[in-house]
Design a protein around this motif. Structure first.
Motif, mmCIF file in Angstrom:
data_model
loop_
_atom_site.group_PDB
_atom_site.id
_atom_site.type_symbol
_atom_site.label_atom_id
_atom_site.label_comp_id
_atom_site.label_asym_id
_atom_site.label_seq_id
_atom_site.Cartn_x
_atom_site.Cartn_y
_atom_site.Cartn_z
ATOM 1 N N PRO A 1 0.820 -1.216 0.000
ATOM 2 C CA PRO A 1 0.000 0.000 0.000
ATOM 3 C C PRO A 1 0.851 1.262 0.000
ATOM 4 N N GLY A 2 0.455 2.224 -0.790
ATOM 5 C CA GLY A 2 1.177 3.481 -0.888
ATOM 6 C C GLY A 2 0.379 4.465 -1.730
ATOM 7 N N PRO A 3 0.946 5.641 -2.026
ATOM 8 C CA PRO A 3 0.212 6.638 -2.812
ATOM 9 C C PRO A 3 -0.280 6.112 -4.155
ATOM 10 N N ALA A 4 0.526 5.286 -4.820
ATOM 11 C CA ALA A 4 0.145 4.781 -6.145
ATOM 12 C C ALA A 4 -1.073 3.871 -6.066
ATOM 13 N N SER A 5 -1.001 2.841 -5.216
ATOM 14 C CA SER A 5 -2.118 1.902 -5.103
ATOM 15 C C SER A 5 -3.361 2.584 -4.540
ATOM 16 N N LEU B 1 -0.340 15.289 -2.611
ATOM 17 C CA LEU B 1 -1.050 14.277 -1.836
ATOM 18 C C LEU B 1 -2.007 14.931 -0.838
ATOM 19 N N LEU B 2 -1.596 16.042 -0.258
ATOM 20 C CA LEU B 2 -2.484 16.766 0.653
ATOM 21 C C LEU B 2 -3.707 17.304 -0.083
ATOM 22 N N TRP B 3 -3.503 17.753 -1.303
ATOM 23 C CA TRP B 3 -4.629 18.230 -2.109
ATOM 24 C C TRP B 3 -5.616 17.090 -2.376
ATOM 25 N N LEU B 4 -5.096 15.901 -2.684
ATOM 26 C CA LEU B 4 -5.964 14.745 -2.889
ATOM 27 C C LEU B 4 -6.697 14.390 -1.595
ATOM 28 N N ALA B 5 -6.018 14.530 -0.460
ATOM 29 C CA ALA B 5 -6.646 14.240 0.827
ATOM 30 C C ALA B 5 -7.808 15.198 1.085
ATOM 31 N N VAL B 6 -7.609 16.468 0.775
ATOM 32 C CA VAL B 6 -8.669 17.464 0.970
ATOM 33 C C VAL B 6 -9.862 17.154 0.075
ATOM 34 N N LYS B 7 -9.614 16.802 -1.183
ATOM 35 C CA LYS B 7 -10.699 16.475 -2.105
ATOM 36 C C LYS B 7 -11.514 15.293 -1.597
ATOM 37 N N SER B 8 -10.840 14.258 -1.094
ATOM 38 C CA SER B 8 -11.545 13.099 -0.561
ATOM 39 C C SER B 8 -12.299 13.460 0.713
ATOM 40 N N SER C 1 -17.371 -2.021 -7.137
ATOM 41 C CA SER C 1 -17.846 -0.672 -7.423
ATOM 42 C C SER C 1 -19.228 -0.426 -6.837
ATOM 43 N N SER C 2 -20.091 -1.449 -6.907
ATOM 44 C CA SER C 2 -21.440 -1.320 -6.355
ATOM 45 C C SER C 2 -21.390 -1.129 -4.842
ATOM 46 N N PHE C 3 -20.509 -1.874 -4.177
ATOM 47 C CA PHE C 3 -20.362 -1.731 -2.734
ATOM 48 C C PHE C 3 -19.813 -0.347 -2.394
ATOM 49 N N TYR C 4 -18.894 0.144 -3.233
ATOM 50 C CA TYR C 4 -18.317 1.465 -3.000
ATOM 51 C C TYR C 4 -19.394 2.556 -3.074
ATOM 52 N N LYS C 5 -20.286 2.444 -4.056
ATOM 53 C CA LYS C 5 -21.319 3.466 -4.229
ATOM 54 C C LYS C 5 -22.215 3.556 -2.997
ATOM 55 N N ARG C 6 -22.440 2.419 -2.341
ATOM 56 C CA ARG C 6 -23.290 2.424 -1.152
ATOM 57 C C ARG C 6 -22.547 2.963 0.071
ATOM 58 N N SER C 7 -21.230 2.963 0.017
ATOM 59 C CA SER C 7 -20.426 3.374 1.180
ATOM 60 C C SER C 7 -19.424 4.449 0.785
ATOM 61 N N ARG C 8 -19.818 5.323 -0.121
ATOM 62 C CA ARG C 8 -18.881 6.270 -0.709
ATOM 63 C C ARG C 8 -18.267 7.210 0.319
ATOM 64 N N ARG C 9 -19.059 7.692 1.265
ATOM 65 C CA ARG C 9 -18.518 8.627 2.252
ATOM 66 C C ARG C 9 -17.481 7.944 3.137
ATOM 67 N N PHE C 10 -17.745 6.691 3.506
ATOM 68 C CA PHE C 10 -16.784 5.962 4.332
ATOM 69 C C PHE C 10 -15.458 5.786 3.588
ATOM 70 N N PHE C 11 -15.545 5.323 2.333
ATOM 71 C CA PHE C 11 -14.327 5.116 1.555
ATOM 72 C C PHE C 11 -13.592 6.429 1.312
ATOM 73 N N SER C 12 -14.328 7.503 1.078
ATOM 74 C CA SER C 12 -13.687 8.796 0.877
ATOM 75 C C SER C 12 -12.923 9.228 2.130
ATOM 76 N N GLY C 13 -13.497 8.934 3.301
ATOM 77 C CA GLY C 13 -12.795 9.223 4.545
ATOM 78 C C GLY C 13 -11.518 8.419 4.679
ATOM 79 N N VAL C 14 -11.588 7.138 4.302
ATOM 80 C CA VAL C 14 -10.393 6.280 4.346
ATOM 81 C C VAL C 14 -9.328 6.808 3.394
ATOM 82 N N ALA D 1 -8.995 9.876 2.327
ATOM 83 C CA ALA D 1 -8.490 11.147 2.844
ATOM 84 C C ALA D 1 -7.405 10.902 3.894
ATOM 85 N N LEU D 2 -7.672 9.977 4.803
ATOM 86 C CA LEU D 2 -6.670 9.636 5.819
ATOM 87 C C LEU D 2 -5.429 9.028 5.187
ATOM 88 N N GLY D 3 -5.646 8.170 4.189
ATOM 89 C CA GLY D 3 -4.514 7.519 3.526
ATOM 90 C C GLY D 3 -3.629 8.508 2.792
#
Length: 206
Positions: free
Chosen positions: A20-24, A83-90, A177-190, A192-194
């Motif tokens: 795991p890293g910025p690329a993945s 990377l910080l800009w990507l974190a803010v967007k998420s 992708s279907s699971f992501y759409k139902r949990s989009r805010r959670f994944f976006s938070g993850v 952002a932290l990542g």
């Protein structure tokens, strides 16, 4: 060039590339939110950046940058800022749930934009530069032929392509992708932290 040297280089590169890293993280974020086409395009940008640093290290640029650390400092600050800009967007999606549909995200992040994002992420990652510079210096003698260097660069290109494009295909799978759409805010938070954690690691890297 000995076969054992090539195996050592590929094994070391696999552990770094597949972990795991910025690329993945960016591939997962883009593939889930903007679809397979954008994910593959971003992966192509990352592969291009990887090829650039691999070839540069093979022909001495990596060692030159190590000799002038201020160049790496500039790269590090640029990478951390991005990377910080990507974190803010998420984080914006996670906190406010901006109501952007999956289709809209795909339109906003086209293939060229995704490719440029992937390329920028890898070109501004100082750990990638240092890894390639170190691995070539450790595993290959100074008198290694141009043909041997080309073989190593090509082998690393094939391996990184399989890994990064594989991630894009995995995270753009319809079920995921279907699971992501139902949990989009959670994944976006993850994400952002990542991205935030990755930026911090880049800033404190020596």
């Amino acid at each position: 060039m000995q076969l054992s040297s090539l195996i050592f280089i590929l094994t070391s590169a696999f552990m770094v590339t597949a972990s795991p890293g910025p690329a993945s993280l960016s591939i997962a974020d883009t593939s889930l939110g903007s679809g397979r086409h954008a994910g593959l395009a971003l992966a192509a940008g990352i592969v291009t950046g990887s090829l650039f640093w691999s070839a540069s290290a093979a022909f001495g640029l990596g060692a030159l940058m190590k000799a002038y650390p201020w160049v790496l400092d500039i790269v590090r600050y640029l990478g951390a800022g991005y990377l910080l800009w990507l974190a803010v967007k998420s984080a914006q999606v996670a906190i406010w749930d901006l109501g952007v549909s999956a289709n809209a995200r795909t339109d906003r992040l086209g293939g060229l934009q995704a490719y440029q994002r992937g390329l920028l992420i890898h070109l501004t990652n100082p750990k990638t530069i240092l890894f390639f510079a170190s691995i070539y210096a450790i595993a290959l003698p100074a008198d290694t032929s141009l043909l041997s260097l080309a073989i190593v660069v090509l082998a690393l290109l094939i391996q990184s392509s399989l890994i990064f494009f594989g991630y894009a295909l995995l995270f753009s799978d319809a079920r995921i992708s279907s699971f992501y759409k139902r949990s989009r805010r959670f994944f976006s938070g993850v994400f952002a932290l990542g991205f935030g954690a990755a930026a911090f690691k880049v800033l404190i890297s020596a």
